[in-house]
Design a protein around this motif. Structure first.
Motif, PDB file in Angstrom:
ATOM      1  N   ASN A   1      -9.626  12.220   3.461  1.00  0.00           N
ATOM      2  CA  ASN A   1     -10.836  13.008   3.228  1.00  0.00           C
ATOM      3  C   ASN A   1     -10.526  14.317   2.521  1.00  0.00           C
ATOM      4  OD1 ASN A   1      -9.560  14.220   5.358  1.00  0.00           O
ATOM      5  ND2 ASN A   1     -11.365  14.379   6.676  1.00  0.00           N
ATOM      6  N   TYR A   2      -9.289  14.484   2.096  1.00  0.00           N
ATOM      7  CA  TYR A   2      -8.832  15.581   1.241  1.00  0.00           C
ATOM      8  C   TYR A   2      -7.551  15.079   0.598  1.00  0.00           C
ATOM      9  CZ  TYR A   2      -8.177  20.409  -0.333  1.00  0.00           C
ATOM     10  OH  TYR A   2      -8.065  21.533  -1.107  1.00  0.00           O
ATOM     11  N   TRP A   3      -7.026  15.806  -0.383  1.00  0.00           N
ATOM     12  CA  TRP A   3      -5.728  15.405  -0.921  1.00  0.00           C
ATOM     13  C   TRP A   3      -4.722  15.386   0.214  1.00  0.00           C
ATOM     14  CZ3 TRP A   3      -8.328  19.304  -4.009  1.00  0.00           C
ATOM     15  CH2 TRP A   3      -8.971  18.749  -5.129  1.00  0.00           C
ATOM     16  N   ASN A   4      -3.774  14.447   0.140  1.00  0.00           N
ATOM     17  CA  ASN A   4      -2.884  14.190   1.272  1.00  0.00           C
ATOM     18  C   ASN A   4      -1.856  15.308   1.432  1.00  0.00           C
ATOM     19  OD1 ASN A   4      -4.310  11.828   1.150  1.00  0.00           O
ATOM     20  ND2 ASN A   4      -2.596  10.571   0.476  1.00  0.00           N
ATOM     21  N   SER A   5      -2.315  16.457   1.921  1.00  0.00           N
ATOM     22  CA  SER A   5      -1.441  17.623   2.020  1.00  0.00           C
ATOM     23  C   SER A   5      -1.655  18.365   3.324  1.00  0.00           C
ATOM     24  CB  SER A   5      -1.696  18.562   0.834  1.00  0.00           C
ATOM     25  OG  SER A   5      -3.049  18.979   0.805  1.00  0.00           O
ATOM     26  N   ILE A   6      -0.629  19.101   3.700  1.00  0.00           N
ATOM     27  CA  ILE A   6      -0.666  19.942   4.888  1.00  0.00           C
ATOM     28  C   ILE A   6       0.085  21.229   4.564  1.00  0.00           C
ATOM     29  CG2 ILE A   6       1.444  18.997   5.922  1.00  0.00           C
ATOM     30  CD1 ILE A   6      -0.085  19.077   8.635  1.00  0.00           C
TER      31      ILE A   6
ATOM     32  N   VAL B   1       0.840  -1.197   0.000  1.00  0.00           N
ATOM     33  CA  VAL B   1       0.000   0.000   0.000  1.00  0.00           C
ATOM     34  C   VAL B   1       0.877   1.249   0.000  1.00  0.00           C
ATOM     35  CG1 VAL B   1      -1.719   1.277   1.314  1.00  0.00           C
ATOM     36  CG2 VAL B   1      -1.884  -1.208   1.132  1.00  0.00           C
ATOM     37  N   GLY B   2       0.536   2.230  -0.831  1.00  0.00           N
ATOM     38  CA  GLY B   2       1.324   3.453  -0.930  1.00  0.00           C
ATOM     39  C   GLY B   2       0.534   4.692  -0.556  1.00  0.00           C
ATOM     40  N   ALA B   3       1.181   5.580   0.208  1.00  0.00           N
ATOM     41  CA  ALA B   3       0.563   6.863   0.569  1.00  0.00           C
ATOM     42  C   ALA B   3       1.582   7.970   0.383  1.00  0.00           C
ATOM     43  CB  ALA B   3       0.077   6.831   2.016  1.00  0.00           C
ATOM     44  N   SER B   4       1.208   9.005  -0.331  1.00  0.00           N
ATOM     45  CA  SER B   4       2.085  10.151  -0.504  1.00  0.00           C
ATOM     46  C   SER B   4       1.565  11.314   0.334  1.00  0.00           C
ATOM     47  CB  SER B   4       2.173  10.549  -1.981  1.00  0.00           C
ATOM     48  OG  SER B   4       0.888  10.778  -2.513  1.00  0.00           O
ATOM     49  N   VAL B   5       2.498  12.085   0.886  1.00  0.00           N
ATOM     50  CA  VAL B   5       2.173  13.223   1.741  1.00  0.00           C
ATOM     51  C   VAL B   5       2.993  14.415   1.271  1.00  0.00           C
ATOM     52  CG1 VAL B   5       2.381  14.171   4.072  1.00  0.00           C
ATOM     53  CG2 VAL B   5       1.603  11.810   3.749  1.00  0.00           C
ATOM     54  N   VAL B   6       2.338  15.554   1.085  1.00  0.00           N
ATOM     55  CA  VAL B   6       3.039  16.743   0.614  1.00  0.00           C
ATOM     56  C   VAL B   6       2.779  17.912   1.555  1.00  0.00           C
ATOM     57  CG1 VAL B   6       3.097  16.042  -1.801  1.00  0.00           C
ATOM     58  CG2 VAL B   6       1.133  17.306  -0.961  1.00  0.00           C
TER      59      VAL B   6
ATOM     60  N   LEU C   1      -3.864  18.272   9.588  1.00  0.00           N
ATOM     61  CA  LEU C   1      -3.580  17.242  10.585  1.00  0.00           C
ATOM     62  C   LEU C   1      -4.654  16.159  10.572  1.00  0.00           C
ATOM     63  CD1 LEU C   1      -2.428  19.506  13.554  1.00  0.00           C
ATOM     64  CD2 LEU C   1      -0.970  18.058  12.119  1.00  0.00           C
ATOM     65  N   GLN C   2      -5.905  16.578  10.423  1.00  0.00           N
ATOM     66  CA  GLN C   2      -6.981  15.584  10.326  1.00  0.00           C
ATOM     67  C   GLN C   2      -6.808  14.722   9.080  1.00  0.00           C
ATOM     68  OE1 GLN C   2     -11.073  16.515   9.004  1.00  0.00           O
ATOM     69  NE2 GLN C   2     -11.716  15.813  11.047  1.00  0.00           N
ATOM     70  N   THR C   3      -6.404  15.348   7.985  1.00  0.00           N
ATOM     71  CA  THR C   3      -6.156  14.599   6.751  1.00  0.00           C
ATOM     72  C   THR C   3      -5.111  13.508   6.985  1.00  0.00           C
ATOM     73  OG1 THR C   3      -6.683  16.550   5.409  1.00  0.00           O
ATOM     74  CG2 THR C   3      -5.422  14.807   4.341  1.00  0.00           C
TER      75      THR C   3
END
Length: 205
Positions: free
Chosen positions: A146-151, A112-117, A166-168
């Protein structure tokens, strides 16, 4: 369950780390093991297309890329996190990922892959899309939130004030755990999809 986390930021305690740590709290709560590689401040050269890895299954440049490859082989998931530079990922991270995905010849199907930006303002969606391409070419399911994986955050520590970001991250981590566990159950019940030999074509012939 085990997750490999690659932090592409050159700042060990920067805003990208804040996003990762929010995910780690969820992993700890659910007893998911993880290994973090802080690579944004390392000297990692890009791929030179020597193809030595075709014979050895390892990159010829024996650095942190091979360390990550070893950990990833037995992991259930991979998190790739980066700050945004000119609407793209940190160049050091890209060099690492190019070599990692090309040289690690073992099957990554259903990891499983998850990207965070993380960025001050713009370029996050473009960077998010850039990172997801590493997963989509390797039959790795991509985790959504629940949104694009960004902060968002510019100055050090600002990301801690982005409550939606943070919730994302928390939702992303929980979804990742669910998907990894579901895939493990599916592998036990049904096995992996039957593989096909890769067909290669060339556009000029």
């Amino acid at each position: 369950m085990k997750v490999v986390i690659i932090n592409g930021s050159p700042r060990p305690n920067g805003n990208t780390t804040i996003a990762i740590n929010e995910m780690i709290r969820v992993f700890d709560k659910n007893k998911v093991d993880y290994e973090v590689f802080q690579i944004g401040n390392k000297n990692i050269r890009g791929c030179v297309a020597c193809n030595a890895c075709r014979r050895t299954g390892r990159c010829a440049y024996n650095d942190v890329v091979n360390e990550i490859a070893t950990e990833l082989e037995d992991a259930n998931g991979l998190v790739i996190a980066t700050p945004v530079y000119y609407a793209s990922a940190n160049a050091t991270l890209v060099a690492c990922l190019d070599r990692l995905f090309y040289s690690a010849k073992y099957d990554k199907t259903m990891k499983v892959g998850a990207s965070v930006v993380c960025g001050r303002r713009g370029g996050l969606s473009a960077t998010f899309d850039q990172l997801n391409k590493y997963f989509s070419i390797n039959q790795m399911p991509i985790v959504s939130s629940n949104y694009w994986n960004s902060i968002h955050g510019g100055a050090p520590g600002e990301a801690a004030r982005d409550s939606e970001g943070l919730q994302t991250m928390r939702v992303l981590a929980n979804n990742m755990i669910f998907l990894m566990r579901s895939i493990e159950l599916g592998k036990e019940e049904f096995g992996l999809p039957e593989p096909e030999a890769k067909t290669f074509t060339n556009f000029i012939r």
